[in-house]
Write a protein that holds these residues in place. Structure first.
Motif, mmCIF file in Angstrom:
data_model
loop_
_atom_site.group_PDB
_atom_site.id
_atom_site.type_symbol
_atom_site.label_atom_id
_atom_site.label_comp_id
_atom_site.label_asym_id
_atom_site.label_seq_id
_atom_site.Cartn_x
_atom_site.Cartn_y
_atom_site.Cartn_z
ATOM 1 N N HIS A 16 1.028 -0.853 0.035
ATOM 2 C CA HIS A 16 0.233 0.016 0.131
ATOM 3 C C HIS A 16 0.838 1.189 -0.057
ATOM 4 O O HIS A 16 0.324 2.494 -0.763
ATOM 5 N N THR A 43 -0.992 5.164 -4.999
ATOM 6 C CA THR A 43 -1.482 5.371 -5.748
ATOM 7 C C THR A 43 -0.690 6.089 -6.695
ATOM 8 O O THR A 43 -0.098 7.061 -6.337
ATOM 9 N N LEU A 48 -1.939 5.990 0.130
ATOM 10 C CA LEU A 48 -1.405 5.167 0.104
ATOM 11 C C LEU A 48 -3.030 4.378 -1.127
ATOM 12 O O LEU A 48 -4.014 4.904 -1.135
ATOM 13 N N GLY A 49 -2.197 3.054 -1.189
ATOM 14 C CA GLY A 49 -2.918 1.632 -1.813
ATOM 15 C C GLY A 49 -2.452 1.599 -3.011
ATOM 16 O O GLY A 49 -1.708 1.233 -2.431
ATOM 17 N N THR A 50 -3.328 0.492 -3.915
ATOM 18 C CA THR A 50 -2.232 0.135 -5.052
ATOM 19 C C THR A 50 -2.765 -0.060 -6.218
ATOM 20 O O THR A 50 -4.377 -0.049 -6.017
ATOM 21 N N TYR A 52 -2.938 -0.890 -9.996
ATOM 22 C CA TYR A 52 -3.904 -1.941 -10.895
ATOM 23 C C TYR A 52 -2.236 -1.608 -12.320
ATOM 24 O O TYR A 52 -0.889 -2.680 -12.479
ATOM 25 N N ASP A 53 -2.544 -1.057 -12.531
ATOM 26 C CA ASP A 53 -2.169 -0.672 -14.010
ATOM 27 C C ASP A 53 -0.353 -0.708 -13.254
ATOM 28 O O ASP A 53 0.866 -1.299 -14.686
ATOM 29 N N LEU A 74 -1.099 -6.610 2.430
ATOM 30 C CA LEU A 74 -2.277 -6.546 3.585
ATOM 31 C C LEU A 74 -3.599 -6.497 1.844
ATOM 32 O O LEU A 74 -3.631 -6.542 1.069
ATOM 33 N N SER A 76 -6.083 -5.595 0.139
ATOM 34 C CA SER A 76 -5.992 -4.937 -1.883
ATOM 35 C C SER A 76 -4.955 -5.130 -1.923
ATOM 36 O O SER A 76 -5.355 -4.997 -3.859
ATOM 37 N N MET A 79 -5.263 -8.453 -3.977
ATOM 38 C CA MET A 79 -6.420 -8.584 -5.009
ATOM 39 C C MET A 79 -5.792 -8.437 -5.923
ATOM 40 O O MET A 79 -6.357 -8.257 -7.454
ATOM 41 N N THR A 80 -5.452 -6.617 -6.053
ATOM 42 C CA THR A 80 -4.979 -6.212 -6.894
ATOM 43 C C THR A 80 -3.706 -7.130 -7.597
ATOM 44 O O THR A 80 -3.759 -7.055 -9.152
ATOM 45 N N GLU A 82 -3.669 -10.303 -7.497
ATOM 46 C CA GLU A 82 -4.223 -11.423 -8.109
ATOM 47 C C GLU A 82 -4.686 -11.394 -9.386
ATOM 48 O O GLU A 82 -4.570 -11.586 -10.080
ATOM 49 N N MET A 83 -5.245 -10.170 -9.306
ATOM 50 C CA MET A 83 -6.117 -9.884 -10.809
ATOM 51 C C MET A 83 -4.635 -9.521 -12.208
ATOM 52 O O MET A 83 -5.209 -9.575 -13.234
ATOM 53 N N GLU A 86 -3.854 -12.948 -13.306
ATOM 54 C CA GLU A 86 -4.986 -13.559 -13.608
ATOM 55 C C GLU A 86 -4.412 -13.111 -15.367
ATOM 56 O O GLU A 86 -4.439 -13.128 -16.414
#
Lengths: 235, 209
Positions: A16, A43, A48-50, A52-53, A74, A76, A79-80, A82-83, A86
């Motif tokens: 994050h 971000t 703070l955050g994740t 994707y790109d 943590l 997200s 999950m980010t 994982e995506m 995938e």
């Protein structure tokens, strides 16, 4: 010029926090200078955050042909990651591991530095959880039950003993060999494949440790460790 | 009467307004038991969607849902990105390239969305997450039958009570789970945003009819 080597498994740390990801990457790279450890955190606007790109880009950048182990902090971030895996062209090139992110990153980086393959680098990260040196009841089959273990006492001639860098050197030295190596200091034992377990022994300079090796390359493993100790772990 | 691409686009624009209006509410709910970013994350995600709808309007309901999904995944930053992103991606897949959605297609899309959220977040009913709003919403939507507006109204009503049911719960997933017992007594922000979105979609469907 460095000799041409096999590509090493890369690492991506998804956090994050940009600072946290960078700090972990710094720590892991210190012990595995040839491993590409990509830090991705926060971000795009600096919060703070994740993102994707950014994670997708880091996966591509860390893959030099041997695959990538992905660690996260943590919710997200997981999950980010994982995506992103995938959606990769070949998800099988990426191993997302549930491991303590700091210990896992260090263990994975050292395994990769030693030339381990994707699956084994991932296993090193997972195995880093709760990695105190083995005490009374060893989790793995006790080596003294295996026939003909090779055992030798080694004096730690350097000042700091089996601290971070020497421990990483030792683990790297035996990583590519077909041998199970155990290091014993007083009542504690550590698997020599694990930097963290070696450090956990707390063996200081001037003390002696016992090195016990089994397997096809046991003799070579002992020889290399002796040589390393004689050089004072290049300290 | 079914729901065309332009109906879905209108509904998403309306939802963007709702997310902006409820930004502070969601931030405050998230401040109590999380990291205080849910309202801003949702607002940012839906605002980003608006400009994409302008620049390249989707031609089917499924394409609109997919655009929403990819935008949320790329712009949200918190757990809501992957969770809502997966939900709307699965919903988009469920409706395929239908030109018009009837009530049954909407119910099917909702069910696919729920499956996506569960697959991504591994939460169950009672964990104090958006699943607590979504599970009753899907059951109600499937039981309701009828036109799109009836299906979405049933889903929105059930999601509202499902969200309220999170108040006494102790969180077992997400950031709030770190608080343990202290998470009880607060409405879950994710369940609340799910409820707000479904209500907004239901209102759009009612107006369209």
């Amino acid at each position: 010029m460095r000799p041409v080597e096999e590509p090493k498994v890369g690492l991506v740390i998804v956090s994050h926090s940009e600072m946290l990801a960078s700090g972990i990457a710094e720590l892991a790279t210190q012990m595995a200078p040839q491993v590409d450890v990509e830090a991705v955190g926060g971000t795009p606007d600096g919060g703070l955050g994740t993102d994707y790109d950014s994670v997708c880009a880091a996966l591509v950048s860390a893959d030099s042909g041997a695959g990538v182990v992905v660690l996260y902090d943590l919710g997200s971030a997981k999950m980010t990651a994982e995506m992103a895996v995938e959606s990769a062209d070949d998800p099988a090139r990426f191993a997302l591991v549930d491991a303590p992110v700091v210990e896992g990153a260090v263990a994975a980086a050292v395994a990769s530095q030693g030339g381990a393959h994707l699956r084994d680098v991932a296993a090193a990260a997972v195995g880093a959880s709760g990695e105190a040196p083995v005490q009374a009841a060893p989790a793995r089959p006790a080596l003294h039950l295996v026939t003909d273990p090779l055992s030798v006492e080694i004096e730690l001639t350097n000042d700091v003993g089996l601290h971070a860098r020497p421990a990483a050197l030792l683990a790297r030295t035996v990583a590519e060999l077909d041998a199970d190596v155990l290091v014993r200091y007083r009542d504690s034992e550590a698997n020599a494949a694990s930097v963290l377990a070696l450090m956990g022994l707390g063996a200081p300079g001037g003390e002696s440790v016992e090195v016990i090796a089994t397997g096809k390359d046991a003799r070579e493993a002992v020889r290399r460790i002796e040589e390393l100790a004689e050089r004072g772990f290049d300290d | 009467m079914g729901c065309t691409a332009s109906d879905v686009i209108a509904a998403l624009r309306a939802a963007a307004v709702v997310m902006a209006e409820h930004r502070d509410e969601l931030v405050n709910l998230d401040r109590a038991i999380g990291d205080a970013d849910h309202g801003e994350n949702m607002r940012r995600g839906f605002t980003a969607l608006l400009s994409k709808l302008d620049s390249s309007p989707p031609e089917t309901p499924g394409a609109a849902l997919k655009l929403l999904a990819t935008t949320l995944i790329s712009t949200v930053g918190g757990a809501a990105g992957p969770l809502y992103g997966t939900a709307f991606l699965r919903a988009a897949t469920a409706v395929g390239d239908l030109a018009e959605l009837d009530g049954a297609a909407v119910a099917k899309a909702l069910h696919a969305a729920l499956d996506g959220v569960v697959a991504r977040g591994k939460a169950e009913v009672g964990d104090k997450t958006m699943v607590d709003a979504l599970v009753p919403a899907v059951s109600a939507a499937e039981a309701a039958g009828g036109e799109v507006d009836a299906v979405l109204k049933a889903a929105a009503d059930a999601a509202a009570s499902g969200a309220e049911s999170t108040v006494p719960l102790v969180a077992r997933k997400g950031r709030a789970s770190y608080l343990g017992e202290r998470s009880a007594g607060h409405l879950d922000p994710g369940a609340r945003s799910t409820s707000l979105l479904l209500r907004s979609f239901a209102d759009s469907a009612r107006v369209a009819r």
